[in-house]
Each structure stands twice: as structure tokens, then as C-alpha cells.
Design a protein around this motif. Sequence first.
Motif, mmCIF file in Angstrom:
data_model
loop_
_atom_site.group_PDB
_atom_site.id
_atom_site.type_symbol
_atom_site.label_atom_id
_atom_site.label_comp_id
_atom_site.label_asym_id
_atom_site.label_seq_id
_atom_site.Cartn_x
_atom_site.Cartn_y
_atom_site.Cartn_z
ATOM 1 N N ASP A 150 153.197 28.209 -20.250
ATOM 2 C CA ASP A 150 152.510 27.226 -19.388
ATOM 3 C C ASP A 150 151.085 27.689 -19.094
ATOM 4 O O ASP A 150 150.818 28.888 -18.976
ATOM 5 N N GLN A 151 150.203 26.725 -18.967
ATOM 6 C CA GLN A 151 148.844 27.034 -18.524
ATOM 7 C C GLN A 151 148.805 27.120 -16.996
ATOM 8 O O GLN A 151 149.579 26.454 -16.313
ATOM 9 N N VAL A 152 147.870 27.942 -16.507
ATOM 10 C CA VAL A 152 147.675 28.074 -15.052
ATOM 11 C C VAL A 152 146.388 27.352 -14.669
ATOM 12 O O VAL A 152 145.349 27.547 -15.313
ATOM 13 N N TRP A 153 146.482 26.547 -13.623
ATOM 14 C CA TRP A 153 145.354 25.737 -13.156
ATOM 15 C C TRP A 153 145.070 26.023 -11.685
ATOM 16 O O TRP A 153 145.964 26.405 -10.941
ATOM 17 N N VAL A 154 143.822 25.765 -11.310
ATOM 18 C CA VAL A 154 143.507 25.809 -9.881
ATOM 19 C C VAL A 154 142.543 24.667 -9.563
ATOM 20 O O VAL A 154 141.716 24.300 -10.396
#
Lengths: 326, 326
Positions: A150-154
Amino acid sequence: MDEFSLIERIAARTAARADIMLGIGDDCALLAPPAGQVLAVTADTLNAGVHFPLETPAFDIGWKTLAVNLSDLAAMGARPAWCTLALSLPDSDPVWLEAFADGLFALADAAGITLVGGDTTRGPLSLSVTAMGWVPATQALRRDGACAGDQVWVSGVPGEAALALALWQQGRLDVAAEQADPLLETLRQRLLRPSPRNALGLALRGIASAAIDVSDGLGADLGHVCQRSGLAAQLQLAALPVSPALARFAAGEQAWPLQTGGGDDYELCFSAPAAAHDRVLAAAASAGVAVHCIGRLQAGQGVHWQDPAGRPWLPPRRGYDHFASA
Amino acid sequence: MDEFSLIERIAARTAARADIMLGIGDDCALLAPPAGQVLAVTADTLNAGVHFPLETPAFDIGWKTLAVNLSDLAAMGARPAWCTLALSLPDSDPVWLEAFADGLFALADAAGITLVGGDTTRGPLSLSVTAMGWVPATQALRRDGACAGDQVWVSGVPGEAALALALWQQGRLDVAAEQADPLLETLRQRLLRPSPRNALGLALRGIASAAIDVSDGLGADLGHVCQRSGLAAQLQLAALPVSPALARFAAGEQAWPLQTGGGDDYELCFSAPAAAHDRVLAAAASAGVAVHCIGRLQAGQGVHWQDPAGRPWLPPRRGYDHFASA
């Protein structure tokens, strides 16, 4: 002003909702649940001198008291519905209370959450909110749903609230300075009137695999997702967003501790499958919030940062812990 | 002990419930509502030195923090389900916390309510609970449901908690005295470990027309029912129950101010049609609580007392008001 006048003054300002059968004024509020959803409940406290400087304006205290709780509903993808407020006041100053209520209800009305009960007591200034909202069970954005790859986003710009606090503590964030410099006013708002990301949380239902709100620092908070999901995070410092304020007051490496460890941002940090990259961007656009992909999740544990040259970088300290002795 | 150890210690002691999909440890708890009922929500705060003497044992503080909230659910006829706790502590003393949790969970487990979230912060000792429960909409015991002609009832022995507080403040309720005299121990329990009347509240569904819990004094609290229902109450001092403790320390007329105006009893005061007299007694018997019929409701307003000779009697002061200046 006695306790009952206080309660009446506050009750008179609450917005109506069709699902409130009985609001403030009885032993309990009576509330009708929507069909087919689960109740999301969260509670957060702000104490004067601990969670906000003593000289914080009453409006901002009211706003922030609710904002930190709305942020938890956002991080669960829950739609805000109702809240209670426990308000301890050293004295019953009507001017202070009016300004506090102005801040609280400005955000409550904008977020569609209604105060349905609470308690006003005499004591050192302390504000505890329990916020309730609703989410379909299968769409809740739990911390334990992330998958390897999974990609991590903010969302937003983590670090701005911590920068604002540092400038305030240095005496560089007073009213005169702000009037001369709109960038300082923007920073002050980021610290005192955080915008909980409820629209983003709702838009991420069915897209994000896990989410948390950034209250104790990006690294520390993402660490909870990693721990609950049994994964490690590999993150790029170069991928973190830099705002004009960060660029001016904490350029380059100076910003890293703020961006990775600064608290009080109330942004969302979330994971999503790489295949959902475009859907994440569309969801953020629909919610009117900028989001950045800052890395990805993989087998292992812990939160690991890489500097722009690809070298490991260790943050200088962990997130804020109210009971840490160090 | 840091904040996260504190939370883990507390979370480890919470009882399971089938309707808790996700308990302590995420941004929100996720809770499944029962079918066909409405959510009853209440919030009450206890501050050290305001709502309990500073030297109160930690176990009793834990017990009472939850008891005052369960009492509000009882007064609505709601079945307890979940609660949140906002705990502000001046320091993180594990011994104090353990004893506090012993008291809180002793009552929580007995009442079938589970802690699902909260916040621990550093600050002056303050405890805010938001309690949630469920009741069929048409059976909720609201304050505005009383009718002219209804009888007025009260559970237990109002005035004992106020008597205990008075004796404590006079230094007559210490451990040595209690060991020598079981009556003093009973009184102390009435003040520090009130028994919320949840079983009675449930048994009164479909029987009582209105209810309130007695926290600020019988007259003041019944006054809220009268005001919301648009009625007056005619009450008989001679009908008020007298316990051995009251008889010994506040005989006859001396007891009246305690019985009518003393706070902190957490008994239920409720109304029911005269035709339901026997059903009220049966409900109380099934709940294991004594109840007494102390008067009736009629057209008019206010709460009116008659002495044993049939003369009007005016209480010396109103119920406790946390913000009254007098």
C-alpha cells in the motif's frame, strides 16, 4: 450567571437535527441511529497550559476542543452526528463563555455535529468532548487494515502547527507581527483553528485501507498503523509537502523534525493500494484537500525515513507524550 | 508510566460485549446499535475538591465517577452499554491508578457497561464520563411525561449522603469511628459509593410517567420534572423514609433539610399514575430497592412541602449549584 443559565445559554445555540428526539435538558439525550451503520465514538480532552497556551483566545479554544474530536471521526471515515461537552471553568465569565461558544459552534455548524449534552463544573479550565458519528461497518477506516505494498499518504502540510507553536513560544507570533505578515496569520490559524478533514475521511471510504489523524507527529501516528497492521513504512523526506511558511522559517533539513515529529496538525495519514492512486487523488480533490504520497508499506516493522540522497534518516525525538518523564 | 502504558493498563481491564466491534486503541470505537431502540447519552464530570473531598480514596473516586453517569441512564430507563472516560491526572501514580480502576471496573462490570474510549491527560484531578445506553423510544422516562394526579415516588433514603458529608466535614467519619460503629460505615458508603438505580429504571419502563435522578437535592430535582411537565408537586414530609442513621444523627425536623435538599443521593424520583401504585411496588421489589410514595402532582407550579401537621414548610435553601455566588 449560575449553572442553569450557563446550560441554557449553550443549549440555545445548538443546531437542530432530525435524529435528535430529545436534546439538552433531560437526564440523557435521546438519539435515533441511522439504519445499517455502526456508531463511532471518540473522546479527547484539552487542558489549559498543557494542550494550549494559557493566553489562547476563547474562540480558538472552543474551535480546537471540537476540532481534535472531529479529526478522530474523520480518521475513521465516520460522518459526525452528536457530541457532549464537559466544561470545567475557574469562573463563569459571560464574555469568555460567549467567545468560547462562538468558536465551538462555528465549527460544529460547519461540520454538521450537534451538542446534545454535557456538564459545566467549577475547576481549572479543562474541556472534554465525546464525539459520535456513523459509518457503514465495512467502510470504517481502521488502523489495522493496511496491506504490504500500500502507498502511504498524508493530507495538508504536516509540521506547520509545530512551527507556529515554536514561533509563538519565541514571541514572534503576536498580533502586530501577524498584521504585517499574512504568512504568520496563516500559521497561527493552523495551530489554533485546525481544519478537521471530515470531508476527506468520508471521500476515502472504500478507497483507503487504513487511516489515522496526525495529532502526536506524523512518524509516531503512522507507527500505530504499522503496529496494528503488522507492517513497516518506508517514507521519503523529499516527498513531504513544503509550504511557503515552512520554506521561510524552516528551510530544508531544518523542517524535517517538524514535518515528521511535530504534533497538532490534525491532518490524515492513510494507506491505500497503489492501484487506487488516481482514486485517492480524485477523492482528495472532491474534498478540497491536497494530499501527497510519501512512501509505502512493506513487511517488517517501524517507520523508516530516507533523505533526498537515499540515506536513512533518524528523527531526533519521538512524538509528544503527555506523561513522558524525559 | 507513559500515556500509552496507562491506556493499555486500562484497556486490559475492560469487559467484552458482543456489540463492540472495535474497542479502545483506534481513532474511534465502533459499536453496533440494537434494533428498534434509541441511544441515550449523558455526561457528568467530577473535579477534585469540588465534587469530592481531596482525601477521597481512589477506589471510591473511580466508583463514583461512573455511578453518577449510570444514575442518569437509570433516570431515563436506558440499559447501560458503553462509556468513555476523560481522566486528567496531576501525575501518573500506578498505585493510585490501580485503585481508581478497581473502583471504576467493579461498578462497570456489575452494571454491564464497558469502557470503549477516552483520553488521559496531565492536569488537576478531573474525571469526565460520557455514558451511552439504549431504550425503546416510547418507554424512555423523560422529565416531561408527568400528568396531573400522578403520584410522586422516591427510591432509597434521600438525605443520607448529605448527612454523611456533614459528619465527614465535622471529622466524625474517620476510619476508627467507622470500625466502632457500622452505622457510620453505612453512611460513608452512601456518600462515596452510591448505588445507581439502573435495575429500578428498567423495571419502571412502561409504568413511570416521568423520572429524574436525585443529585442536587430532592426538591430541586423534582422541580425540573414539574417545570418540564407544567405541574406542581404537593409532598408530605411525613412520607419521606427515615433510616436508622438519619434517626440517630438528624432526628425529626432536623432531617428535613437533608431529606429535601441534600445532594449526592443518586436515588430516582419518579411519577406514576395512581392506578399503577401496585405495579410500582412490584417493580421496585423486582429491582430490590425500597420506594416510597411521597405526594402527588397537580395543576400549578413549584414543589410544595407539608409538615406532619399539614402546614406548609419552606426548605431553608435550594439544591447545590456549582456556579451560585451565594
